[in-house]
Design a protein around this motif. Structure first.
Motif, PDB file in Angstrom:
ATOM      1  N   SER A 129       1.121  -1.308  -0.692  1.00  0.00           N
ATOM      2  CA  SER A 129       0.260   0.084  -0.282  1.00  0.00           C
ATOM      3  C   SER A 129       0.967   0.739   0.044  1.00  0.00           C
ATOM      4  N   HIS A 130       0.165   2.290  -0.693  1.00  0.00           N
ATOM      5  CA  HIS A 130       1.036   3.246  -0.609  1.00  0.00           C
ATOM      6  C   HIS A 130      -0.119   4.562   1.124  1.00  0.00           C
ATOM      7  N   SER A 131      -0.940   3.546   1.544  1.00  0.00           N
ATOM      8  CA  SER A 131      -1.101   4.599   2.342  1.00  0.00           C
ATOM      9  C   SER A 131      -1.269   3.738   3.583  1.00  0.00           C
ATOM     10  N   MET A 132      -0.744   4.590   4.724  1.00  0.00           N
ATOM     11  CA  MET A 132      -1.004   4.131   6.401  1.00  0.00           C
ATOM     12  C   MET A 132      -2.032   3.271   7.075  1.00  0.00           C
ATOM     13  N   GLU A 133      -3.351   4.331   6.349  1.00  0.00           N
ATOM     14  CA  GLU A 133      -4.478   3.626   6.877  1.00  0.00           C
ATOM     15  C   GLU A 133      -4.297   2.186   6.410  1.00  0.00           C
ATOM     16  N   ASP A 134      -4.382   1.492   5.550  1.00  0.00           N
ATOM     17  CA  ASP A 134      -4.744   0.355   5.189  1.00  0.00           C
ATOM     18  C   ASP A 134      -3.761  -0.659   5.560  1.00  0.00           C
ATOM     19  N   ILE A 135      -2.623  -0.145   6.173  1.00  0.00           N
ATOM     20  CA  ILE A 135      -1.889  -1.226   7.114  1.00  0.00           C
ATOM     21  C   ILE A 135      -2.262  -1.011   8.411  1.00  0.00           C
ATOM     22  N   ALA A 136      -2.243   0.202   8.561  1.00  0.00           N
ATOM     23  CA  ALA A 136      -2.585  -0.108  10.494  1.00  0.00           C
ATOM     24  C   ALA A 136      -3.331  -0.764  11.472  1.00  0.00           C
ATOM     25  N   LEU A 146      13.490   0.903   4.073  1.00  0.00           N
ATOM     26  CA  LEU A 146      13.963   2.165   5.389  1.00  0.00           C
ATOM     27  C   LEU A 146      13.723   1.620   6.608  1.00  0.00           C
ATOM     28  N   TYR A 147      12.487   0.930   7.016  1.00  0.00           N
ATOM     29  CA  TYR A 147      12.144   0.837   7.954  1.00  0.00           C
ATOM     30  C   TYR A 147      11.494  -0.653   8.099  1.00  0.00           C
ATOM     31  N   ASN A 148      11.769  -1.614   8.734  1.00  0.00           N
ATOM     32  CA  ASN A 148      11.858  -3.063   9.045  1.00  0.00           C
ATOM     33  C   ASN A 148      10.549  -3.874  10.506  1.00  0.00           C
ATOM     34  N   ASP A 149       9.787  -3.339  11.137  1.00  0.00           N
ATOM     35  CA  ASP A 149       9.801  -3.480  12.052  1.00  0.00           C
ATOM     36  C   ASP A 149       8.555  -3.358  12.994  1.00  0.00           C
ATOM     37  N   ARG A 150       7.652  -3.391  14.076  1.00  0.00           N
ATOM     38  CA  ARG A 150       6.855  -4.022  14.205  1.00  0.00           C
ATOM     39  C   ARG A 150       5.941  -1.910  13.434  1.00  0.00           C
ATOM     40  N   PRO A 151       4.512  -2.786  13.516  1.00  0.00           N
ATOM     41  CA  PRO A 151       4.081  -0.580  13.298  1.00  0.00           C
ATOM     42  C   PRO A 151       4.004   0.203  14.452  1.00  0.00           C
TER      43      PRO A 151
END
Ligand code: ADP
Length: 273
Positions: free
Chosen positions: A201-208, A223-228
């Motif tokens: 996704s390009h949107s934070m909302e979808d993934i949150a 850039l990051y690879n971690d818990r939300p």
């Protein structure tokens, strides 16, 4: 069915004026069963990355291991990999082309060599899983609403019984309600089936809401690879690379972790932003 990427690089049109390095030294490991979100601005390399996962694109350099096996080694069964790693493209409804929904979803298992009866059984099961009502099975795919078309297209991939489901922007073009519905359905699928889900996704909302882990792509790099929550805590940096509403998303996750009853949905985040 783990996936491991080692020092993956990909260059479009090498040696021409259009040369473009879309992926730079990507190292990632995705264990079986995880729900992973891949997020990043348009052009950050998300689509290029996921097309490597089922062998559609071959890396310029680097290695991919699927379940411990190097997919680039001689004699590796790419056809099998393609049915094990199901890829739902952006606007997948553009690929619906059969006379009715059921026939469309049967297409994949038919190609896998199943009998017509087995294909129908698999198609019906997949359509049930995506929550498409039986009255639509004999409709033309073109008569469905946007959200229903999306469900039918996802069912087409699920009917092939993949171990990994990769979805490229599954909510693109849907209204907030349609987006929440599709995402709820994907989360349901993840719970119902012993399956890895990779959601782009390009949107934070979808993934949150659902992802166990977030991978943030920027200019072809991870850039990051971690818990939300850890990723969202970098909200200033995320805003700088063009991602919308990271601070709102961070606050919501923080409240949730502190025990508040916060339902993070595309609708709530869109409204709060
Ligand atoms: P995203 O999915 O994050 O929007 P892409 O993987 O589509 O990003 O694109 C990554 C980069 O590769 C972008 O700069 C894009 O312009 C470039 N790119 C994508 N597809 C092609 C292509 N077929 N030929 C040349 N460059 C491409």
């Amino acid at each position: 069915m783990s996936i491991k990427l080692e020092h993956l690089n990909y260059i479009y049109s090498p040696g021409t004026a259009y040369e473009k390095q879309a992926l730079k030294d990507i190292c990632l490991e995705i264990p079986h069963g995880e729900f992973v979100g891949i997020i990043g601005h348009t052009g950050s390399g998300k689509s290029t990355l996921i097309q490597h996962l089922n062998g559609l694109i071959r890396a310029t350099s680097g290695t991919i291991y699927y379940n411990g096996e190097d997919i680039y080694k001689e004699g590796y069964d790419m056809k099998k990999l393609r049915s094990q790693v199901g890829l739902v493209f952006q606007y997948p409804e553009h690929q619906l082309f059969e006379v009715d929904v059921l026939s469309d979803v049967c297409f994949g298992p038919k190609n896998q060599g199943f009998s017509p009866e087995e294909c129908e059984e698999k198609a019906r099961e997949a359509l049930k899983l995506v929550g498409l009502k039986e009255k639509y099975y004999k409709s033309s795919p073109f008569e469905l609403s946007g959200g229903q078309k999306r469900r039918a297209a996802i069912a087409g991939v699920l009917a092939m019984d993949p171990n990994v489901l990769v979805l490229d922007e599954p909510t693109a073009g849907l209204d907030p309600k349609g987006r929440d519905e599709i995402l709820d359905q994907i989360a349901y699928l993840h719970q119902q089936r012993d399956m890895t889900v990779i959601l782009v996704s390009h949107s934070m909302e979808d993934i949150a809401k659902y992802a166990d882990r977030l991978i943030v792509m920027n200019k072809g790099q991870v850039l990051y690879n971690d818990r939300p929550k850890m990723v969202f805590s970098h909200y200033q940096e995320l805003e700088q690379i063009g991602l919308a509403a990271p601070q709102v998303t961070y606050i919501m996750h923080d409240l949730k972790e502190k025990g508040f009853d916060v339902k993070v949905t595309a609708t709530t985040v869109a409204e709060a932003a």
